[in-house]
Motif scaffolding. Structure first.
Motif, mmCIF file in Angstrom:
data_model
loop_
_atom_site.group_PDB
_atom_site.id
_atom_site.type_symbol
_atom_site.label_atom_id
_atom_site.label_comp_id
_atom_site.label_asym_id
_atom_site.label_seq_id
_atom_site.Cartn_x
_atom_site.Cartn_y
_atom_site.Cartn_z
ATOM 1 N N THR A 51 0.829 -1.219 0.000
ATOM 2 C CA THR A 51 0.000 0.000 0.000
ATOM 3 C C THR A 51 0.859 1.263 0.000
ATOM 4 N N LYS A 64 -2.431 7.389 -2.791
ATOM 5 C CA LYS A 64 -3.165 7.432 -1.522
ATOM 6 C C LYS A 64 -4.177 8.574 -1.542
ATOM 7 N N ILE A 116 -10.281 8.467 1.365
ATOM 8 C CA ILE A 116 -11.542 7.780 1.070
ATOM 9 C C ILE A 116 -12.579 8.144 2.130
ATOM 10 N N GLU A 176 -16.211 8.038 4.024
ATOM 11 C CA GLU A 176 -17.203 6.977 4.242
ATOM 12 C C GLU A 176 -18.565 7.343 3.662
ATOM 13 N N ILE A 196 -14.521 7.173 -7.470
ATOM 14 C CA ILE A 196 -13.656 5.978 -7.568
ATOM 15 C C ILE A 196 -12.351 6.130 -6.775
ATOM 16 N N PRO A 197 -12.389 6.650 -5.555
ATOM 17 C CA PRO A 197 -11.123 6.786 -4.819
ATOM 18 C C PRO A 197 -10.444 5.445 -4.566
ATOM 19 N N ARG A 198 -11.228 4.374 -4.345
ATOM 20 C CA ARG A 198 -10.630 3.057 -4.086
ATOM 21 C C ARG A 198 -9.912 2.513 -5.319
ATOM 22 N N LEU A 199 -10.474 2.783 -6.506
ATOM 23 C CA LEU A 199 -9.801 2.360 -7.740
ATOM 24 C C LEU A 199 -8.504 3.140 -7.935
ATOM 25 N N ASN A 206 -6.638 4.252 -5.686
ATOM 26 C CA ASN A 206 -5.671 3.760 -4.714
ATOM 27 C C ASN A 206 -5.091 2.394 -5.072
ATOM 28 N N MET A 207 -5.454 1.870 -6.253
ATOM 29 C CA MET A 207 -4.829 0.651 -6.767
ATOM 30 C C MET A 207 -3.757 0.970 -7.815
#
Length: 526
Positions: free
Chosen positions: A223, A228, A231, A233, A346-349, A351-352
């Protein structure tokens, strides 16, 4: 503005991928909330992009201000107090624009501007080497020689050798090969490869690599080696990321000192970037500098009001924009909307995305700014161009952007003073209008970059359907900056139906195609 969307949309995607880690990295290097860098990137794209007169410039948080921001946040007693200085700094920039201070941008010699572009290109490559190998201890936006983590540019590279990550390095090499293949081969094979940019494919490959190797002891990307993005909630926690100025401290003198410092440094960095991007622009647009200061001032006031970092026009984003084929300001605006939509949806995407893949993209940007052929070209132009150029490059690498430019400018001024000691500088224009506009422009014995603003203004003010007689028979020394202005003007003159008759000691030339080539043939004076 939508006429060139087929060029601007793909370019905006590349700029988005370049801007995303830099927005976050500059915020981290500044000691500010990570989201503040994203706010500045969004405002720089949408607001400043809309108001600016630059067709290919891109604005956002600037690495050159990171040290000032880091010091100011602590000295002013918190981030909310610092935001007051950002808002006031924007207001001061508006005043600079009203007072037409943008003309300062025309008084930087070409050798220094080229040195700035080359120095930034080299520093981009040097700073991205650790990230390329998966050693990500230093923030992406830390471009100064002495870093916020106590290391310097070269010690960080040496340290990275001991911490090479197989997974991050492998996907970075894959990304670099994709970018080179796309640029050198595929874009020439089919139009689809021009619409779908190589950096987008490299990022997708990076995400797939992360997902496939997740949990593997050797090839997994940690990570710490990924983007970064904060994100939230829910909607309320997203809105909670915005900060607002504490205007109760507006009367404190140190707030105003910081505001003026931000306004001065941000304006200077913007004007330098405007000059540089205009030089890189294949269409040879001339950006109105006073309008740019007004746009930047407005952007900084809005950014400060909602919790963002100070904004300038940024050469890294702008050069990536130009290299990707952008034609209009729509590219900068769309990249701002991409930042806004992506951090919401799409913050989680995001972060990949491996930072090493983004480092590969920046490698290409840096190389195109600092091509080895440019050093040979500057050397062939003579010591008057090569010495200020070299000093600027070395100054940027071993100090920071503004100090390096100041060093190059100081050397350039000394060179010009030596050449200009015995002669005055003037521009003589004689209007011989009789029906069609007939203008005679006679250049002085010594014409240097000090005359750049006046000559550029006169050439830009020539009406369409003009016959220009340019007399350089008395000109003993013509600076390379002026030759480049004339060369760019010859390109634009065709669109404005302006005929040029060049009179020199070598004879008369009608509508010369290249002033650079012509003046290479002239006898050189001591």
């Amino acid at each position: 503005m939508f006429k060139h969307i087929k060029n601007d949309l793909p370019a905006s995607i590349v700029v988005f991928f370049v801007a995303l880690p830099l927005c976050l990295g500059i915020a981290l290097a500044s000691g500010a909330p990570l989201f503040s860098g994203l706010i500045a990137g969004i405002v720089g794209g949408i607001v400043v992009g809309s108001l600016s007169g630059s067709q290919i410039g891109v604005s956002g948080p600037a690495a050159g201000l990171a040290a000032i921001v880091l010091t100011a946040i602590g000295a002013l007693g918190g981030y909310e107090n610092f935001l007051v200085a950002v808002v006031l700094g924007g207001a001061i920039q508006l005043l600079f624009g009203v007072l037409k201070a943008g003309i300062i941008g025309y008084y930087f010699p070409s050798s220094v501007i080229k040195g700035m572009l080359t120095g930034i290109g080299i520093i981009i490559i040097l700073k991205q080497i650790p990230h390329f190998f998966g050693y990500d201890s230093d923030p992406e936006g830390d471009f100064a020689f002495i870093q916020v983590d106590g290391e310097n540019t070269f010690s960080e590279i040496i340290n990275s050798v001991n911490f090479i990550s197989p997974g991050a390095t492998t996907v970075a090499i894959l990304g670099l090969l994709i970018l080179i293949l796309w640029d050198k081969v595929l874009t020439k094979k089919a139009r689809i490869f021009q619409l779908i940019q190589g950096p987008l494919v490299a990022v997708i490959v990076g995400i797939l690599f992360f997902v496939i190797t997740k949990g593997n002891d050797i090839w997994a990307i940690s990570t710490e080696q990924l983007v970064k993005v904060p994100i939230p909630e829910d909607a309320s926690s997203f809105l909670a990321q915005f900060s607002f100025p504490n205007f109760a401290v507006i009367t404190r003198p140190e707030i105003w000192v910081t505001a003026f410092t931000i306004a001065l440094v941000a304006s200077l960095e913007t004007l330098l970037c405007v000059e540089a991007t205009d030089k890189l622009d294949p269409e040879k647009h001339v950006t109105p500098t006073n309008r740019e200061l007004l746009a930047q001032g407005t952007g900084n006031m809005i950014s400060g009001l909602i919790g963002g970092l100070p904004i300038t026009q940024v050469i890294v984003r702008s050069s990536a924009n130009i290299q990707s084929g952008a034609k209009t300001k729509l590219s900068a605006i769309i990249h701002g909307f991409f930042l806004l939509i992506s951090v919401i949806l799409i913050p989680r995407l995001l972060n990949m995305i491996p930072l090493s893949v983004l480092a590969a993209i920046l490698f290409i940007v840096g190389y195109k700014l600092a091509k080895p052929a440019l050093f040979k070209e500057m050397y062939q132009l003579g010591w008057k161009q090569f010495i200020p150029f070299t000093v600027t490059v070395l100054g940027i690498i071993f100090t920071d952007l503004l100090v390096g430019i100041g060093m190059g400018l100081g050397v350039g001024i000394v060179v010009i003073l030596i050449k200009s000691y015995q002669n005055s500088h003037f521009l003589h224009i004689e209007d011989k209008s009789n029906g069609k506009h007939r203008i005679k422009m006679t250049l002085a014995e010594e014409v240097t970059f000090f005359n750049k603003g006046a000559i550029l203004k006169e050439l830009d003010s020539l009406p369409i359907d003009t016959f220009l007689e340019l007399d350089v028979r008395k000109t003993r020394y013509l600076d390379n900056d002026i030759i480049e202005i004339l060369d760019d003007f010859a390109y634009k003159a065709k669109e404005r139906n302006i005929d040029i008759k060049l009179i020199s000691e070598l004879g008369t030339v009608e509508n010369p195609t290249s002033f650079v080539d012509f003046f290479k043939l002239r006898p050189k004076t001591a």
